[in-house]
Design an enzyme around this catalytic site. Structure first.
Site, PDB file in Angstrom:
ATOM      1  N   CYS A 186       3.200  -4.653  -3.315  1.00 24.65           N
ATOM      2  CA  CYS A 186       2.212  -4.106  -2.929  1.00 24.65           C
ATOM      3  C   CYS A 186       2.365  -2.238  -2.372  1.00 24.65           C
ATOM      4  O   CYS A 186       2.875  -1.925  -3.172  1.00 24.65           O
ATOM      5  CB  CYS A 186       0.298  -4.673  -2.453  1.00 24.65           C
ATOM      6  SG  CYS A 186       0.949  -4.910  -1.276  1.00 24.65           S
ATOM      7  N   ARG A 187       0.920  -2.411  -1.518  1.00 22.40           N
ATOM      8  CA  ARG A 187       0.976  -0.682  -0.972  1.00 22.40           C
ATOM      9  C   ARG A 187       3.089  -0.677  -0.120  1.00 22.40           C
ATOM     10  O   ARG A 187       2.893   1.035  -0.080  1.00 22.40           O
ATOM     11  CB  ARG A 187      -0.233  -0.559  -0.140  1.00 22.40           C
ATOM     12  CG  ARG A 187      -1.302  -0.861  -1.260  1.00 22.40           C
ATOM     13  CD  ARG A 187      -2.342  -0.314  -0.078  1.00 22.40           C
ATOM     14  NE  ARG A 187      -3.871  -0.387  -1.099  1.00 22.40           N
ATOM     15  CZ  ARG A 187      -4.671  -1.065  -0.490  1.00 22.40           C
ATOM     16  NH1 ARG A 187      -4.826  -1.803   0.535  1.00 22.40           N
ATOM     17  NH2 ARG A 187      -5.288  -0.499  -1.555  1.00 22.40           N
TER      18      ARG A 187
END
Lengths: 221, 221
Positions: free
Chosen positions: A178-179
């Site tokens: 993800c981030r």
DNA sequence: TCGTCATTCAATTATTCTGTTGAATGACGA
DNA sequence: TCGTCATTCAACAGAATAATTGAATGACGA
């Protein structure tokens, strides 16, 4: 204090769990155990701590129902009791991330002095993808995915994990990202996939680092 | 110990949050604050604790970024810092529920013995209300009711259950709710109503969960 | 500006937690 | 059966935490 009504007794049980999470070393142990079962000795070596100390912290975690012990030959192999531990870890971290200004500062410093303990490194992932051994999923929201993602990755936002997994090959390993290394979403995705019987790991870090490393980025059509 | 790498410093921050959750009284305070903002004095009265004690625990929670303080006239109103606190609370509870044998014992011995009927889920309750099939009562104290309740619910504090039931239609099913899944008041309300010949069930959880699910909340006029 | 009062701080004691040491346990292999 | 070795226990000193008390703050209303 001696006379406890059932409500207070319950809160005490909850507090035991939270208290067991309330020590940096134990949190580090939990992250290690999230990678797989470990013996006391292996954990001690990994964390650079005396064996007896690790053993005692493991007892505390076991009393709280956070880890499970299983004898394996001469060794006792400890592992996380279940997936709910990972999500508890993730939500504690989420509170800390959102609220403690200091965490931001530390995280920035951490990128410069990172050490090796994330499940799948970028390099490792590139090899796995080249050989077609894994399915890569991007668990960020669609808008972030559209702005750039790992080539070949599939966008599966957190809420859609379960539906997606039903049509996926359960025997094929999934790598979620993800981030970044402190983003909770990939933790939760991995926890969800594991509880659904899939084999899943996290990418060491996330999209910004992938792009920063000069690796190819794919845009939405 | 004195030389900390960034990673350890990060774990220390996470540990601060977990440690702040690791005390029964603070967990109880969090459940109270999940109902709405409270002054130190109000919390102290609610939990039967000295004001200074509550104040100190609030400081601990604030340092961990779990609660936020805001001055309002003479009072300082404390509230939960954000939604992530509730989910951290919930996942700690999930670990405790799944793993601690004692919790099962306590729950079965105290809660379930009082409520053999299936609780009503939020979705089910919405259907029942839409079709006008049930009367919904909120058994929390009036001040908590005023800060937000299920639309259409009637405030019937525990002590007024018996009086209220005499004027209620005994053939109509009642659904009671209070602060959450571990709040005893709705259990007692259901037990009282049943012994008075009414048909009564509990809502599976309570107000904070209702609000967290994004469902409409009604304020006092 | 001043008194009031909700809240916080400071200081104390009792309790619990941490990390270290060295000895004890107990399962395995010979 | 016995030695080996991973793990656990027991006991200690040092540190942190909890609850209590009483005094200090500091914002509001007059």
């Amino acid at each position: 204090m001696s006379i406890r009504n059932p409500k207070q007794a319950l809160y005490e049980q909850f507090a035991i769990v939270a208290k067991a999470l309330g020590h940096p070393l134990r949190l580090e142990m939990i992250e290690q155990l999230a990678q797989g079962a470990r013996s006391v000795e292996a954990l001690a070596a990994k964390l650079g701590q005396p064996i007896a100390n690790i053993s005692q912290h493991l007892q505390a975690l076991r009393r709280a129902g956070i880890v499970a012990a299983e004898r394996d030959g001469k060794f006792v192999r400890y592992s996380l009791a279940d997936e709910s531990v990972l999500s508890a870890f993730a939500s504690v971290r989420a509170v800390a991330e959102r609220r403690l200004a200091e965490v931001d500062r530390i995280v920035r410093g951490y990128f410069e002095a990172r050490d090796q303990m994330r499940p799948v490194s970028r390099d490792e992932l590139q090899v796995l993808m080249r050989d077609g051994l894994v399915t890569v999923i991007d668990v960020r929201p669609p808008d972030e995915f559209a702005l750039g993602h790992v080539p070949g990755a599939i966008n599966v936002p957190l809420g859609e994990i379960e539906a997606w997994s039903q049509n996926a090959d359960a025997g094929r390993e999934v790598v979620a990202y993800c981030r970044g290394p402190w983003c909770v979403m990939s933790f939760e995705a991995v926890a969800a996939l594991r509880s659904l019987g899939h084999s899943a790991r996290r990418l060491e870090d996330g999209m910004p680092e992938w792009k920063a490393a000069g690796l190819p980025v794919e845009m939405a059509a």
